[in-house]
Design a protein around this motif. Structure first.
Motif, PDB file in Angstrom:
ATOM      1  N   SER A 131      38.875  49.330  31.675  1.00 24.10           N
ATOM      2  CA  SER A 131      38.751  49.390  30.102  1.00 24.10           C
ATOM      3  C   SER A 131      37.509  48.411  30.520  1.00 24.10           C
ATOM      4  CB  SER A 131      39.666  48.399  29.501  1.00 24.10           C
ATOM      5  OG  SER A 131      40.198  46.702  29.496  1.00 24.10           O
ATOM      6  N   PHE A 132      37.225  47.395  30.769  1.00 26.08           N
ATOM      7  CA  PHE A 132      35.676  46.783  30.471  1.00 26.08           C
ATOM      8  C   PHE A 132      35.486  45.453  31.549  1.00 26.08           C
ATOM      9  CE2 PHE A 132      38.451  43.363  28.530  1.00 26.08           C
ATOM     10  CZ  PHE A 132      38.455  42.592  28.361  1.00 26.08           C
ATOM     11  N   TYR A 133      34.355  45.017  31.881  1.00 25.52           N
ATOM     12  CA  TYR A 133      33.583  44.088  32.445  1.00 25.52           C
ATOM     13  C   TYR A 133      35.188  43.392  33.151  1.00 25.52           C
ATOM     14  CZ  TYR A 133      31.765  40.895  35.647  1.00 25.52           C
ATOM     15  OH  TYR A 133      31.645  40.649  37.050  1.00 25.52           O
ATOM     16  N   PRO A 134      36.029  42.552  32.090  1.00 22.72           N
ATOM     17  CA  PRO A 134      36.913  41.524  33.225  1.00 22.72           C
ATOM     18  C   PRO A 134      37.580  42.236  34.400  1.00 22.72           C
ATOM     19  CG  PRO A 134      36.058  40.732  31.474  1.00 22.72           C
ATOM     20  CD  PRO A 134      35.428  41.892  31.170  1.00 22.72           C
ATOM     21  N   MET A 135      38.398  43.728  33.703  1.00 23.24           N
ATOM     22  CA  MET A 135      38.601  44.723  34.582  1.00 23.24           C
ATOM     23  C   MET A 135      38.875  45.486  35.534  1.00 23.24           C
ATOM     24  SD  MET A 135      42.039  43.120  32.617  1.00 23.24           S
ATOM     25  CE  MET A 135      40.961  41.583  32.846  1.00 23.24           C
ATOM     26  N   GLN A 136      37.433  45.544  35.375  1.00 24.00           N
ATOM     27  CA  GLN A 136      36.434  46.363  36.139  1.00 24.00           C
ATOM     28  C   GLN A 136      35.890  45.268  37.863  1.00 24.00           C
ATOM     29  OE1 GLN A 136      32.152  47.491  34.849  1.00 24.00           O
ATOM     30  NE2 GLN A 136      31.690  47.723  37.330  1.00 24.00           N
ATOM     31  N   TYR A 137      35.734  43.978  36.720  1.00 29.18           N
ATOM     32  CA  TYR A 137      35.376  43.291  38.344  1.00 29.18           C
ATOM     33  C   TYR A 137      36.522  42.957  40.034  1.00 29.18           C
ATOM     34  CZ  TYR A 137      34.297  38.594  40.758  1.00 29.18           C
ATOM     35  OH  TYR A 137      34.430  37.208  41.339  1.00 29.18           O
ATOM     36  N   LEU A 138      38.195  43.022  38.578  1.00 26.34           N
ATOM     37  CA  LEU A 138      39.378  42.697  39.732  1.00 26.34           C
ATOM     38  C   LEU A 138      39.418  43.644  40.336  1.00 26.34           C
ATOM     39  CD1 LEU A 138      41.499  40.381  37.334  1.00 26.34           C
ATOM     40  CD2 LEU A 138      39.898  39.591  39.354  1.00 26.34           C
ATOM     41  N   ALA A 139      38.835  45.289  39.548  1.00 27.70           N
ATOM     42  CA  ALA A 139      39.456  46.094  40.035  1.00 27.70           C
ATOM     43  C   ALA A 139      38.766  46.242  41.194  1.00 27.70           C
ATOM     44  CB  ALA A 139      39.123  47.026  39.347  1.00 27.70           C
ATOM     45  N   GLU A 140      37.336  46.694  41.309  1.00 28.16           N
ATOM     46  CA  GLU A 140      35.831  46.316  42.128  1.00 28.16           C
ATOM     47  C   GLU A 140      36.198  45.808  43.236  1.00 28.16           C
ATOM     48  OE1 GLU A 140      32.618  48.230  40.459  1.00 28.16           O
ATOM     49  OE2 GLU A 140      32.899  46.088  40.136  1.00 28.16           O
ATOM     50  N   GLU A 141      36.742  44.056  43.723  1.00 22.49           N
ATOM     51  CA  GLU A 141      36.509  43.066  44.231  1.00 22.49           C
ATOM     52  C   GLU A 141      37.988  43.430  44.595  1.00 22.49           C
ATOM     53  OE1 GLU A 141      34.483  40.620  44.983  1.00 22.49           O
ATOM     54  OE2 GLU A 141      33.018  41.842  43.303  1.00 22.49           O
ATOM     55  N   ILE A 142      39.165  43.412  44.337  1.00 24.05           N
ATOM     56  CA  ILE A 142      40.444  43.338  44.946  1.00 24.05           C
ATOM     57  C   ILE A 142      40.482  45.195  45.684  1.00 24.05           C
ATOM     58  CG2 ILE A 142      43.136  43.998  44.707  1.00 24.05           C
ATOM     59  CD1 ILE A 142      42.902  41.811  42.498  1.00 24.05           C
ATOM     60  N   GLY A 143      40.029  45.872  45.260  1.00 22.94           N
ATOM     61  CA  GLY A 143      40.066  47.308  45.826  1.00 22.94           C
ATOM     62  C   GLY A 143      39.203  47.509  46.465  1.00 22.94           C
ATOM     63  N   GLY A 144      38.145  47.023  46.563  1.00 17.08           N
ATOM     64  CA  GLY A 144      37.198  47.734  47.756  1.00 17.08           C
ATOM     65  C   GLY A 144      36.645  48.653  48.042  1.00 17.08           C
ATOM     66  N   SER A 145      36.990  48.713  49.012  1.00 22.47           N
ATOM     67  CA  SER A 145      36.017  50.293  49.645  1.00 22.47           C
ATOM     68  C   SER A 145      37.587  51.498  49.530  1.00 22.47           C
ATOM     69  CB  SER A 145      35.811  50.328  51.323  1.00 22.47           C
ATOM     70  OG  SER A 145      37.338  50.022  52.275  1.00 22.47           O
ATOM     71  N   HIS A 146      38.526  51.145  49.201  1.00 25.16           N
ATOM     72  CA  HIS A 146      39.551  52.153  49.127  1.00 25.16           C
ATOM     73  C   HIS A 146      39.031  52.303  48.047  1.00 25.16           C
ATOM     74  CE1 HIS A 146      41.149  51.299  52.779  1.00 25.16           C
ATOM     75  NE2 HIS A 146      40.806  50.021  53.006  1.00 25.16           N
ATOM     76  N   VAL A 147      38.892  52.011  46.176  1.00 26.81           N
ATOM     77  CA  VAL A 147      38.880  52.242  45.125  1.00 26.81           C
ATOM     78  C   VAL A 147      37.206  52.506  44.804  1.00 26.81           C
ATOM     79  CG1 VAL A 147      40.648  50.666  44.359  1.00 26.81           C
ATOM     80  CG2 VAL A 147      38.347  49.842  44.272  1.00 26.81           C
ATOM     81  N   ASP A 148      37.441  54.071  43.886  1.00 27.17           N
ATOM     82  CA  ASP A 148      36.429  54.335  43.003  1.00 27.17           C
ATOM     83  C   ASP A 148      36.108  54.061  41.933  1.00 27.17           C
ATOM     84  OD1 ASP A 148      34.373  55.401  42.276  1.00 27.17           O
ATOM     85  OD2 ASP A 148      34.883  57.863  41.996  1.00 27.17           O
TER      86      ASP A 148
END
Length: 336
Positions: A54-71
């Motif tokens: 939804s916005f940056y604080p959620m984006q940060y967690l999704a990217e850091e935890i998801g890593g190369s397995h998420v878009d």
């Protein structure tokens, strides 16, 4: 996951359609894949989990935890103040194509409604992963102007979470770590094939946040004053965590205009508690903060609620901006 398939050539009619299929085969993706890649939306090819934040604080967690397995794509673009975001047709459609949605209920009403309507199975509300509390513009002081307090409570309510709670949980590293653990577990469930990677990345993020918590605890343990003034009431969790008192010019909403009584009250608080700085933020006009500071003979500085990262941010990501916030607080509060 949203895996697109090429339409069999035999099912198509016309030379133009056949040409599109041929081009798609050469490029390794379907026409719909190409359109999504060009637009940066959810559901890209490559076998990754299509995540919408939804916005940056959620984006940060999704990217850091998801890593190369998420878009990961985000509904709130850099530089946009998230509280009053309105979604366009394309963004609403993007939600429906997602494999996984991460949001924070109570901070973006239009987003909350659109996510409910999208009905995506793997939808995670970060607010459900920790405990929300009530914070407001007048936490920590006895105020004589009851009417002004009531006005602020009404202004805040429209932008608070469930039952008048404060949604700004990411500004407390401890609560944010709790959310990170929940996000990691939910990604494992949504994409079990990559559960080990999500688990490892979650551990890394939590360790980083734990170190950040220690830095704040040590840096703010001994200060000349415990009171700070901000543009809007975003730092209630941070203040409570580290024994500080937040006084905000507006309420939970950064767009709220303070009453004359509130401005007068802040002058009294600043003098009583030896406050030397009024903090403003990067995504909202600093006009009101500078006016209040000038009226009281105070300095101004940035305390970033980290609702988005722009070229004005004092850091490249969440941790770096939080470290800048700590340095600003240490300076303003007279850390020893």
């Amino acid at each position: 996951m949203n895996v697109r398939r090429l339409i069999p050539t035999a099912a198509l009619a016309g030379s133009l359609t056949l040409g599109l299929v041929a081009l798609s085969a050469l490029s390794g993706c379907s026409p719909s894949d190409a359109a999504d890649d060009a637009g940066g939306g959810a559901g890209k090819s490559g076998g990754k989990l299509a995540v919408v934040a939804s916005f940056y604080p959620m984006q940060y967690l999704a990217e850091e935890i998801g890593g190369s397995h998420v878009d990961v794509s985000t509904l709130t673009k850099p530089g946009v103040e998230p509280h009053d975001l309105e979604l366009g047709t394309r963004q609403a459609a993007q939600l429906g194509e997602a494999d996984y949605i991460l949001y924070l209920k109570g901070i973006q009403p239009a987003v909350d409604e659109a996510i409910t309507a999208a009905g995506v199975k793997n939808t995670v509300d970060a607010a459900s992963l920790t405990t929300l509390e009530k914070h407001g513009a007048e936490v920590g002081h006895d105020h004589g102007d009851e009417h002004a307090g009531e006005e602020h409570a009404e202004e805040d309510h429209a932008h608070e979470g469930e039952a008048g709670t404060d949604p700004h949980i990411w500004l407390d590293p401890v609560k944010y770590a709790e959310v990170a653990k929940g996000v990691g577990a939910s990604l494992e469930k949504a994409d079990p094939d990559n559960a080990a990677a999500y688990r490892k990345n979650t551990t890394t993020v939590v360790e980083r946040l734990t170190a950040l918590d220690s830095a704040f605890e040590q840096g703010l343990a001994d200060t000349a004053t415990k009171t700070f003034i901000t543009t809007h009431s975003a730092f209630g969790y941070l203040a409570e965590r580290y024994g500080l008192t937040q006084e905000s010019i507006a309420g939970i909403s950064p767009e709220s205009e303070p009453s004359p009584a509130r401005i007068k009250e802040l002058r009294t608080i600043a003098a009583k508690d030896k406050v030397g700085t009024v903090f403003f933020e990067t995504l909202v006009s600093d006009k009101t903060a500078k006016t209040v500071a000038a009226d009281s003979g105070l300095k101004t500085d940035v305390l970033d609620p980290i609702e988005g990262i722009t070229d004005k941010s004092k850091g490249a990501d969440y941790v770096e901006v939080m470290e800048s916030n700590l340095a600003a607080l240490e300076k303003a509060l007279g850390a020893k």
